[in-house]
Write a protein that holds these residues in place. Structure first.
Motif, PDB file in Angstrom:
ATOM      1  N   LEU A   1       0.827  -1.210   0.000  1.00  0.00           N
ATOM      2  CA  LEU A   1       0.000   0.000   0.000  1.00  0.00           C
ATOM      3  C   LEU A   1       0.857   1.253   0.000  1.00  0.00           C
ATOM      4  CD1 LEU A   1      -2.857   1.169   0.168  1.00  0.00           C
ATOM      5  CD2 LEU A   1      -2.729   0.957   2.648  1.00  0.00           C
ATOM      6  N   VAL A   2       1.845   1.296   0.866  1.00  0.00           N
ATOM      7  CA  VAL A   2       2.723   2.472   0.937  1.00  0.00           C
ATOM      8  C   VAL A   2       3.540   2.612  -0.343  1.00  0.00           C
ATOM      9  CG1 VAL A   2       4.705   3.471   2.154  1.00  0.00           C
ATOM     10  CG2 VAL A   2       2.834   2.444   3.454  1.00  0.00           C
ATOM     11  N   LEU A   3       3.994   1.496  -0.905  1.00  0.00           N
ATOM     12  CA  LEU A   3       4.795   1.533  -2.131  1.00  0.00           C
ATOM     13  C   LEU A   3       4.013   2.123  -3.297  1.00  0.00           C
ATOM     14  CD1 LEU A   3       7.343   0.807  -3.746  1.00  0.00           C
ATOM     15  CD2 LEU A   3       6.371  -1.482  -4.079  1.00  0.00           C
ATOM     16  N   VAL A   4       2.773   1.651  -3.514  1.00  0.00           N
ATOM     17  CA  VAL A   4       2.007   2.139  -4.665  1.00  0.00           C
ATOM     18  C   VAL A   4       1.632   3.609  -4.492  1.00  0.00           C
ATOM     19  CG1 VAL A   4       1.138  -0.145  -5.252  1.00  0.00           C
ATOM     20  CG2 VAL A   4      -0.205   1.305  -3.725  1.00  0.00           C
ATOM     21  N   VAL A   5       1.359   4.044  -3.257  1.00  0.00           N
ATOM     22  CA  VAL A   5       1.052   5.459  -3.033  1.00  0.00           C
ATOM     23  C   VAL A   5       2.284   6.313  -3.304  1.00  0.00           C
ATOM     24  CG1 VAL A   5       0.376   7.171  -1.319  1.00  0.00           C
ATOM     25  CG2 VAL A   5      -0.800   4.979  -1.397  1.00  0.00           C
ATOM     26  N   ASN A   6       3.453   5.868  -2.870  1.00  0.00           N
ATOM     27  CA  ASN A   6       4.689   6.609  -3.139  1.00  0.00           C
ATOM     28  C   ASN A   6       5.002   6.661  -4.628  1.00  0.00           C
ATOM     29  OD1 ASN A   6       5.622   7.611  -0.647  1.00  0.00           O
ATOM     30  ND2 ASN A   6       6.344   5.593  -0.039  1.00  0.00           N
ATOM     31  N   LEU A   7       4.760   5.560  -5.334  1.00  0.00           N
ATOM     32  CA  LEU A   7       4.986   5.548  -6.784  1.00  0.00           C
ATOM     33  C   LEU A   7       4.057   6.527  -7.493  1.00  0.00           C
ATOM     34  CD1 LEU A   7       5.458   1.714  -7.473  1.00  0.00           C
ATOM     35  CD2 LEU A   7       7.207   3.502  -7.582  1.00  0.00           C
ATOM     36  N   LEU A   8       2.807   6.594  -7.045  1.00  0.00           N
ATOM     37  CA  LEU A   8       1.877   7.569  -7.614  1.00  0.00           C
ATOM     38  C   LEU A   8       2.342   8.990  -7.322  1.00  0.00           C
ATOM     39  CD1 LEU A   8      -1.637   6.001  -6.849  1.00  0.00           C
ATOM     40  CD2 LEU A   8      -0.630   6.414  -9.102  1.00  0.00           C
ATOM     41  N   GLY A   9       2.840   9.212  -6.109  1.00  0.00           N
ATOM     42  CA  GLY A   9       3.351  10.533  -5.761  1.00  0.00           C
ATOM     43  C   GLY A   9       4.538  10.930  -6.615  1.00  0.00           C
ATOM     44  N   ASP A  10       5.452   9.999  -6.846  1.00  0.00           N
ATOM     45  CA  ASP A  10       6.614  10.275  -7.704  1.00  0.00           C
ATOM     46  C   ASP A  10       6.177  10.596  -9.131  1.00  0.00           C
ATOM     47  OD1 ASP A  10       8.319   9.891  -5.600  1.00  0.00           O
ATOM     48  OD2 ASP A  10       8.790   7.810  -6.108  1.00  0.00           O
ATOM     49  N   TRP A  11       5.182   9.851  -9.628  1.00  0.00           N
ATOM     50  CA  TRP A  11       4.703  10.094 -10.986  1.00  0.00           C
ATOM     51  C   TRP A  11       4.045  11.468 -11.093  1.00  0.00           C
ATOM     52  CZ3 TRP A  11      -0.409  10.675 -12.775  1.00  0.00           C
ATOM     53  CH2 TRP A  11      -0.535  10.731 -14.166  1.00  0.00           C
ATOM     54  N   LEU A  12       3.234  11.822 -10.098  1.00  0.00           N
ATOM     55  CA  LEU A  12       2.582  13.132 -10.104  1.00  0.00           C
ATOM     56  C   LEU A  12       3.616  14.258 -10.066  1.00  0.00           C
ATOM     57  CD1 LEU A  12      -0.411  12.542  -7.662  1.00  0.00           C
ATOM     58  CD2 LEU A  12      -0.554  13.040 -10.107  1.00  0.00           C
ATOM     59  N   ARG A  13       4.658  14.069  -9.256  1.00  0.00           N
ATOM     60  CA  ARG A  13       5.710  15.080  -9.177  1.00  0.00           C
ATOM     61  C   ARG A  13       6.357  15.290 -10.537  1.00  0.00           C
ATOM     62  NH1 ARG A  13      10.664  12.857  -6.313  1.00  0.00           N
ATOM     63  NH2 ARG A  13      10.733  11.877  -8.377  1.00  0.00           N
ATOM     64  N   ASP A  14       6.606  14.205 -11.250  1.00  0.00           N
ATOM     65  CA  ASP A  14       7.234  14.313 -12.569  1.00  0.00           C
ATOM     66  C   ASP A  14       6.292  14.938 -13.595  1.00  0.00           C
ATOM     67  OD1 ASP A  14       9.387  13.104 -11.407  1.00  0.00           O
ATOM     68  OD2 ASP A  14       9.049  11.124 -12.287  1.00  0.00           O
ATOM     69  N   VAL A  15       5.010  14.572 -13.537  1.00  0.00           N
ATOM     70  CA  VAL A  15       4.047  15.101 -14.505  1.00  0.00           C
ATOM     71  C   VAL A  15       3.877  16.599 -14.364  1.00  0.00           C
ATOM     72  CG1 VAL A  15       1.576  15.139 -15.080  1.00  0.00           C
ATOM     73  CG2 VAL A  15       2.765  12.970 -14.874  1.00  0.00           C
ATOM     74  N   PHE A  16       3.841  17.057 -13.116  1.00  0.00           N
ATOM     75  CA  PHE A  16       3.627  18.500 -12.875  1.00  0.00           C
ATOM     76  C   PHE A  16       4.926  19.301 -12.975  1.00  0.00           C
ATOM     77  CE2 PHE A  16      -0.198  17.009 -10.421  1.00  0.00           C
ATOM     78  CZ  PHE A  16      -1.107  17.496 -11.342  1.00  0.00           C
ATOM     79  N   ASN A  17       6.033  18.627 -13.277  1.00  0.00           N
ATOM     80  CA  ASN A  17       7.300  19.330 -13.498  1.00  0.00           C
ATOM     81  C   ASN A  17       7.768  19.008 -14.912  1.00  0.00           C
ATOM     82  OD1 ASN A  17       9.817  20.498 -13.485  1.00  0.00           O
ATOM     83  ND2 ASN A  17      10.426  19.658 -11.502  1.00  0.00           N
ATOM     84  N   PRO A  18       7.369  19.785 -15.900  1.00  0.00           N
ATOM     85  CA  PRO A  18       7.707  19.466 -17.302  1.00  0.00           C
ATOM     86  C   PRO A  18       9.197  19.484 -17.596  1.00  0.00           C
ATOM     87  CG  PRO A  18       6.788  21.692 -17.103  1.00  0.00           C
ATOM     88  CD  PRO A  18       6.600  21.034 -15.767  1.00  0.00           C
ATOM     89  N   LYS A  19       9.996  20.072 -16.699  1.00  0.00           N
ATOM     90  CA  LYS A  19      11.439  20.112 -16.923  1.00  0.00           C
ATOM     91  C   LYS A  19      12.085  18.746 -16.800  1.00  0.00           C
ATOM     92  CE  LYS A  19      11.996  24.877 -15.318  1.00  0.00           C
ATOM     93  NZ  LYS A  19      12.657  25.748 -14.304  1.00  0.00           N
ATOM     94  N   ILE A  20      11.445  17.854 -15.988  1.00  0.00           N
ATOM     95  CA  ILE A  20      12.045  16.539 -15.776  1.00  0.00           C
ATOM     96  C   ILE A  20      11.201  15.421 -16.334  1.00  0.00           C
ATOM     97  CG2 ILE A  20      13.276  17.285 -13.715  1.00  0.00           C
ATOM     98  CD1 ILE A  20      11.202  15.904 -12.021  1.00  0.00           C
ATOM     99  N   TYR A  21       9.936  15.698 -16.676  1.00  0.00           N
ATOM    100  CA  TYR A  21       9.084  14.624 -17.197  1.00  0.00           C
ATOM    101  C   TYR A  21       9.330  14.434 -18.678  1.00  0.00           C
ATOM    102  CZ  TYR A  21       5.191  11.470 -17.750  1.00  0.00           C
ATOM    103  OH  TYR A  21       4.431  10.370 -18.007  1.00  0.00           O
ATOM    104  N   LYS A  22       9.559  13.181 -19.060  1.00  0.00           N
ATOM    105  CA  LYS A  22       9.883  12.869 -20.464  1.00  0.00           C
ATOM    106  C   LYS A  22       8.830  12.000 -21.116  1.00  0.00           C
ATOM    107  CE  LYS A  22      14.830  13.102 -19.414  1.00  0.00           C
ATOM    108  NZ  LYS A  22      16.127  12.389 -19.415  1.00  0.00           N
ATOM    109  N   GLY A  23       7.719  11.772 -20.398  1.00  0.00           N
ATOM    110  CA  GLY A  23       6.662  10.948 -20.983  1.00  0.00           C
ATOM    111  C   GLY A  23       7.027   9.511 -21.029  1.00  0.00           C
TER     112      GLY A  23
END
Length: 314
Positions: free
Chosen positions: A292-314
């Motif tokens: 449970l904690v792992l999947v929530v953290n993975l979602l958080g990491d993905w959201l951080r990357d999506v909302f930061n276009p400088k580091i998100y590469k799709g």
């Protein structure tokens, strides 16, 4: 002008389906898998009273003679207890379902309290600046010097000494929400303050001031909506942190009582029996908690990357 030439305004659902957020989500298998697993846990926890084989709160349905039974596929296992039983004879699968429900409830409510405190303090510090900013941020620095565990120990000791252990047990969920919420709000306040410092210099804020809008309206109606991206990312990560904090506090005996199973209290109970061979009491709740904690953290990491276009590469 014919009706065919009139531009139709797309609905909110249509805009969401065409958004970059959904586009990147469907291209990221880790995010999709994590979200699916999290929703599975959430639905199972919410539906615990309907799908759980037994009610761990119903003492009349618990037989102490069924204590420490192994999972059904092992020798001496009982087909009525798929994942075995704990030291009180409660079905492990049922306690995990109800325990996940409690852990998620505490996690969401604690994050809601953090969000409430962090938004108010962060907006006030960033918008007013000066002495208000200095005072609130120094207050946040003092708060950060105390860990969640330290705050929990102090508050629990004071509360139990003042009102008694039995009274504390009745309000253990509320106390955990308050303890975790109060201990973790500076994360929001600092992030929101940084966003407000950048937003309040923009023209739309100046225009709102010229139009005579009061500070609360400018802060909550105009500035806050433009700070939602970092808030969403922090909230996702903080839900995982709140669940872990509750588990750690319950493991240390500072959280929920034994008659209210959470993932942390289940692991704590099973830890006393793991060396005697009853490993399933700790292992299965531990696997659920880690996943449970792992999947929530993975979602958080993905959201951080999506909302930061400088580091998100799709």
């Amino acid at each position: 002008m014919s009706q065919a030439n009139v531009a139709t305004v797309p609905s909110a659902w249509e805009r969401f389906k065409q958004s970059d957020f959904l586009y990147y989500f469907k291209r990221d298998k880790v995010a999709m898998t994590s979200f699916t697993i999290f929703m599975f846990f959430l639905v199972m926890a919410l539906a615990a009273p309907l799908i759980a084989p037994a009610d761990p709160y119903d003492l009349s349905s618990i037989d102490i003679m069924d204590s420490e039974l192994p999972p059904s596929w092992m020798e001496d296992g009982d087909s009525n207890f798929v994942l075995g039983t704990d030291d009180q004879g409660r079905d492990i699968l049922s306690t995990i379902l109800y325990g996940s429900r409690l852990s998620l409830t505490i996690g969401f409510l604690a994050v809601g309290l953090q969000l409430f405190l962090g938004i108010i303090i962060g907006l006030s510090a960033g918008y007013f600046g000066g002495r208000v900013d200095s005072f609130l941020m120094r207050f946040a620095d003092v708060q950060l010097s105390f860990s969640t565990m330290m705050v929990a120990i102090i508050v629990s000791a004071i509360f139990k000494a003042s009102f008694g252990t039995e009274f504390y047990s009745q309000y253990a969920v509320t106390m955990l929400v308050v303890i975790i919420g109060v201990a973790e709000w500076p994360q929001y306040a600092r992030t929101i303050r940084a966003s407000v410092l950048a937003e309040k210099k923009k023209e739309y804020v100046e225009a709102a001031r010229v139009m005579g809008f009061k500070a609360p309206k400018i802060m909550f109606r105009h500035i806050l909506p433009n700070c939602l991206s970092p808030i969403l990312v922090i909230s996702t990560v903080q839900i995982a942190n709140a669940i872990m904090s509750e588990a750690a506090l319950s493991f240390l005996g500072l959280g929920l009582p034994v008659d209210q199973p959470s993932l942390g209290s289940l692991i704590s109970i099973g830890f006393n029996y793991i060396f005697s061979g009853s490993w399933w009491i700790t292992v299965f709740p531990g696997i659920v908690l880690i996943t449970l904690v792992l999947v929530v953290n993975l979602l958080g990491d993905w959201l951080r990357d999506v909302f930061n276009p400088k580091i998100y590469k799709g």
